[in-house]
Design a protein around this motif. Sequence first.
Motif, PDB file in Angstrom:
ATOM      1  N   GLU A 160       0.910  -1.231   0.000  1.00 12.78           N
ATOM      2  CA  GLU A 160      -0.157  -0.091   0.105  1.00 12.78           C
ATOM      3  C   GLU A 160       1.078   1.246  -0.002  1.00 12.78           C
ATOM      4  O   GLU A 160       0.445   2.435  -0.046  1.00 12.78           O
ATOM      5  CB  GLU A 160      -0.918   0.007   1.171  1.00 12.78           C
ATOM      6  N   ILE A 162       2.382   2.875   2.307  1.00 16.47           N
ATOM      7  CA  ILE A 162       1.901   3.729   3.590  1.00 16.47           C
ATOM      8  C   ILE A 162       3.062   3.579   4.490  1.00 16.47           C
ATOM      9  O   ILE A 162       3.493   2.625   5.128  1.00 16.47           O
ATOM     10  CB  ILE A 162       0.548   3.292   4.407  1.00 16.47           C
ATOM     11  N   TRP A 163       3.708   4.547   4.605  1.00 18.85           N
ATOM     12  CA  TRP A 163       4.940   4.883   5.572  1.00 18.85           C
ATOM     13  C   TRP A 163       4.806   6.078   6.557  1.00 18.85           C
ATOM     14  O   TRP A 163       3.853   6.933   6.334  1.00 18.85           O
ATOM     15  CB  TRP A 163       6.308   5.261   4.581  1.00 18.85           C
ATOM     16  N   ASP A 165       5.478   9.557   7.789  1.00 19.44           N
ATOM     17  CA  ASP A 165       5.915  10.717   7.103  1.00 19.44           C
ATOM     18  C   ASP A 165       7.199  11.253   7.710  1.00 19.44           C
ATOM     19  O   ASP A 165       7.367  11.918   8.486  1.00 19.44           O
ATOM     20  CB  ASP A 165       4.675  11.921   7.152  1.00 19.44           C
ATOM     21  N   LEU A 178      -0.073   8.046  10.029  1.00 13.28           N
ATOM     22  CA  LEU A 178      -0.330   6.670   9.281  1.00 13.28           C
ATOM     23  C   LEU A 178      -1.594   5.929   9.690  1.00 13.28           C
ATOM     24  O   LEU A 178      -2.079   5.528   8.746  1.00 13.28           O
ATOM     25  CB  LEU A 178       0.905   5.953   9.564  1.00 13.28           C
ATOM     26  N   THR A 181      -4.376   7.274   7.482  1.00  7.76           N
ATOM     27  CA  THR A 181      -4.135   6.900   6.107  1.00  7.76           C
ATOM     28  C   THR A 181      -4.820   5.454   5.842  1.00  7.76           C
ATOM     29  O   THR A 181      -5.661   5.366   4.969  1.00  7.76           O
ATOM     30  CB  THR A 181      -2.816   6.885   5.793  1.00  7.76           C
ATOM     31  N   VAL A 182      -4.351   4.698   6.928  1.00 12.79           N
ATOM     32  CA  VAL A 182      -4.802   3.310   6.777  1.00 12.79           C
ATOM     33  C   VAL A 182      -6.638   3.198   6.672  1.00 12.79           C
ATOM     34  O   VAL A 182      -7.280   2.613   5.936  1.00 12.79           O
ATOM     35  CB  VAL A 182      -4.298   2.441   8.130  1.00 12.79           C
ATOM     36  N   LYS A 185      -8.020   4.566   3.603  1.00 13.68           N
ATOM     37  CA  LYS A 185      -7.974   3.528   2.597  1.00 13.68           C
ATOM     38  C   LYS A 185      -8.915   2.456   2.791  1.00 13.68           C
ATOM     39  O   LYS A 185      -9.097   1.376   1.916  1.00 13.68           O
ATOM     40  CB  LYS A 185      -6.511   2.878   2.263  1.00 13.68           C
TER      41      LYS A 185
END
Length: 295
Positions: A160, A162-163, A165, A178, A181-182, A185
């Motif tokens: 995905e 996703i890291w 920042d 994070l 963001t998860v 999605k």
Amino acid sequence: MDLPENCDVRCLIVENDDEARMRSVITAQPVLNNGVALDYVLETEAGIPFGRNRAAKEALARGDDLLVFVDDDETVAQDWLVKLVNGYRNSDAVLLGGPVRIAPPSVKLTRLQAAIHDSLIRRHQKKEKRAQEKAARSTNPEITIATNNWIAETRLFSDENIWFDENMRFSGGTDTKLYQTVKAKGFVTGWIKDAYAYETLPVERLSFRYQFQRASAHGNTSFLRKLSKKPQSRYTLFLRIPVKVIQFTFLALLIPFARGDALLKLAQKSGIFYGKLTAALGKRPPQHYSQTTGY
């Protein structure tokens, strides 16, 4: 620490410094008493998100399915990892967290420090209770998962992209970003109510100034994210200034009567609002973690 069944477990220490100061201490016992191998890596790019991302990269390099985070100023219950893994296995969540409780102080505290410490304990208890209630009502609760007690599938990073920042090098709040963001999605997140970690608070954090500054950093970063989606939010924030002044004055008057709770609330609420105001005025988050005390 007990180990979950049918799991290949390794522990990893990521030292975030310009040179390997702790390598010899950590590698002196490459296998822990419970049979778990202990690995060490040095991440020379300073900043919490760089350390966290390095841990994820190491996990991916080994082909690991799950990554678990716990802070370096915490201890965990003996069955903590068992509870985390079982909680993951019994849910559809890809990112889960557990409660963090405040450990008893390790040194004698002043009256002010003790008041803030006790108030933080009560605050954590309320936070834990709210999380349990949310988790009881939903299999996909809205509970922010922080890296102080955290388990996730490594595919969030590899598949995905996703890291944490890395632009938020010293400001803090990258684990919250994070998590958001998860959720954005559409992934399921979860809560494991009985996987306990215990945080020892250094005396440096038991002050009004520290609590204000930390809250200010978090307030700034969270409001900057909001402004990126709703720029008009800055105007409604300015309209709230008179109400906030009254609220903060009321909290200040309560300090002699509220066992430290009013003092902590004043530090955190005024800090958050100040951080939002600085964000509304176009200032980036303060570099809260640019200097460390070892905690």
